[in-house]
Design a protein around this motif. Structure first.
Motif, mmCIF file in Angstrom:
data_model
loop_
_atom_site.group_PDB
_atom_site.id
_atom_site.type_symbol
_atom_site.label_atom_id
_atom_site.label_comp_id
_atom_site.label_asym_id
_atom_site.label_seq_id
_atom_site.Cartn_x
_atom_site.Cartn_y
_atom_site.Cartn_z
ATOM 1 N N ILE A 14 0.897 -1.149 0.000
ATOM 2 C CA ILE A 14 0.000 0.000 0.000
ATOM 3 C C ILE A 14 0.937 1.199 0.000
ATOM 4 O O ILE A 14 1.592 1.500 0.995
ATOM 5 C CB ILE A 14 -0.938 -0.009 1.221
ATOM 6 C CG1 ILE A 14 -1.813 -1.266 1.185
ATOM 7 C CG2 ILE A 14 -1.792 1.263 1.235
ATOM 8 C CD1 ILE A 14 -2.650 -1.488 2.418
ATOM 9 N N SER A 18 -1.275 6.673 -0.860
ATOM 10 C CA SER A 18 -2.522 5.916 -1.038
ATOM 11 C C SER A 18 -3.265 5.832 0.288
ATOM 12 O O SER A 18 -2.656 5.833 1.351
ATOM 13 C CB SER A 18 -2.233 4.496 -1.509
ATOM 14 O OG SER A 18 -1.573 4.503 -2.745
ATOM 15 N N GLN A 19 -4.599 5.722 0.206
ATOM 16 C CA GLN A 19 -5.403 5.505 1.407
ATOM 17 C C GLN A 19 -6.461 4.458 1.103
ATOM 18 O O GLN A 19 -7.133 4.535 0.073
ATOM 19 C CB GLN A 19 -6.086 6.781 1.881
ATOM 20 C CG GLN A 19 -6.943 6.538 3.123
ATOM 21 C CD GLN A 19 -7.491 7.797 3.730
ATOM 22 O OE1 GLN A 19 -6.807 8.799 3.803
ATOM 23 N NE2 GLN A 19 -8.739 7.738 4.173
ATOM 24 N N ILE A 20 -6.604 3.505 2.008
ATOM 25 C CA ILE A 20 -7.644 2.488 1.900
ATOM 26 C C ILE A 20 -8.615 2.712 3.045
ATOM 27 O O ILE A 20 -8.194 2.802 4.206
ATOM 28 C CB ILE A 20 -7.049 1.067 1.965
ATOM 29 C CG1 ILE A 20 -6.218 0.827 0.716
ATOM 30 C CG2 ILE A 20 -8.145 0.025 2.124
ATOM 31 C CD1 ILE A 20 -5.602 -0.532 0.631
ATOM 32 N N ASP A 21 -9.894 2.825 2.727
ATOM 33 C CA ASP A 21 -10.951 2.932 3.722
ATOM 34 C C ASP A 21 -11.719 1.617 3.709
ATOM 35 O O ASP A 21 -12.432 1.328 2.754
ATOM 36 C CB ASP A 21 -11.888 4.101 3.402
ATOM 37 C CG ASP A 21 -11.204 5.445 3.557
ATOM 38 O OD1 ASP A 21 -10.496 5.638 4.558
ATOM 39 O OD2 ASP A 21 -11.367 6.303 2.667
ATOM 40 N N PHE A 24 -8.693 -4.852 5.111
ATOM 41 C CA PHE A 24 -7.778 -5.347 4.081
ATOM 42 C C PHE A 24 -7.288 -6.729 4.498
ATOM 43 O O PHE A 24 -6.766 -6.895 5.600
ATOM 44 C CB PHE A 24 -6.595 -4.378 3.951
ATOM 45 C CG PHE A 24 -5.754 -4.613 2.732
ATOM 46 C CD1 PHE A 24 -6.106 -4.071 1.509
ATOM 47 C CD2 PHE A 24 -4.597 -5.378 2.800
ATOM 48 C CE1 PHE A 24 -5.326 -4.281 0.374
ATOM 49 C CE2 PHE A 24 -3.816 -5.598 1.684
ATOM 50 C CZ PHE A 24 -4.184 -5.053 0.478
ATOM 51 N N VAL A 36 -4.306 3.380 6.099
ATOM 52 C CA VAL A 36 -5.413 2.424 6.117
ATOM 53 C C VAL A 36 -6.330 2.801 7.267
ATOM 54 O O VAL A 36 -5.878 2.970 8.400
ATOM 55 C CB VAL A 36 -4.925 0.973 6.293
ATOM 56 C CG1 VAL A 36 -6.111 0.018 6.353
ATOM 57 C CG2 VAL A 36 -3.969 0.568 5.192
#
Length: 80
Positions: A14, A18-21, A24, A36
């Motif tokens: 990642i 970048s950002q993951i909402d 995971f 994250v």
């Protein structure tokens, strides 16, 4: 002398910026350089490594066999 298990390879990233909402799920190894907001979990049926780099921020629980934290984690760290 020491029983050293071979660590699985890091196959996922990642990236910084970048950002993951959301949660995971990964297998083998994961390096987090970005952000994250959710739980990060290794598949429990195989060896895993999770690296949270100095540029990373995780808000949520992290679960893996081997965890290295150099960045920010707000949540619980749990070995699988």
């Amino acid at each position: 002398m020491f029983n050293k298990k071979k660590q699985p390879p890091i196959k996922s990233l990642i990236a910084d910026g970048s950002q993951i909402d959301g949660n995971f799920l990964f297998s083998d190894g994961l390096r987090v350089d970005g952000a994250v907001r959710g739980d990060v979990r290794a598949k429990p049926d195989q060896p895993s490594i999770l690296v949270i780099s100095e540029t990373a921020a995780v808000v949520g629980e992290i679960h893996a066999d081997h965890i290295i934290i150099n960045g920010s984690v707000k949540g619980r760290s749990m070995p699988t």
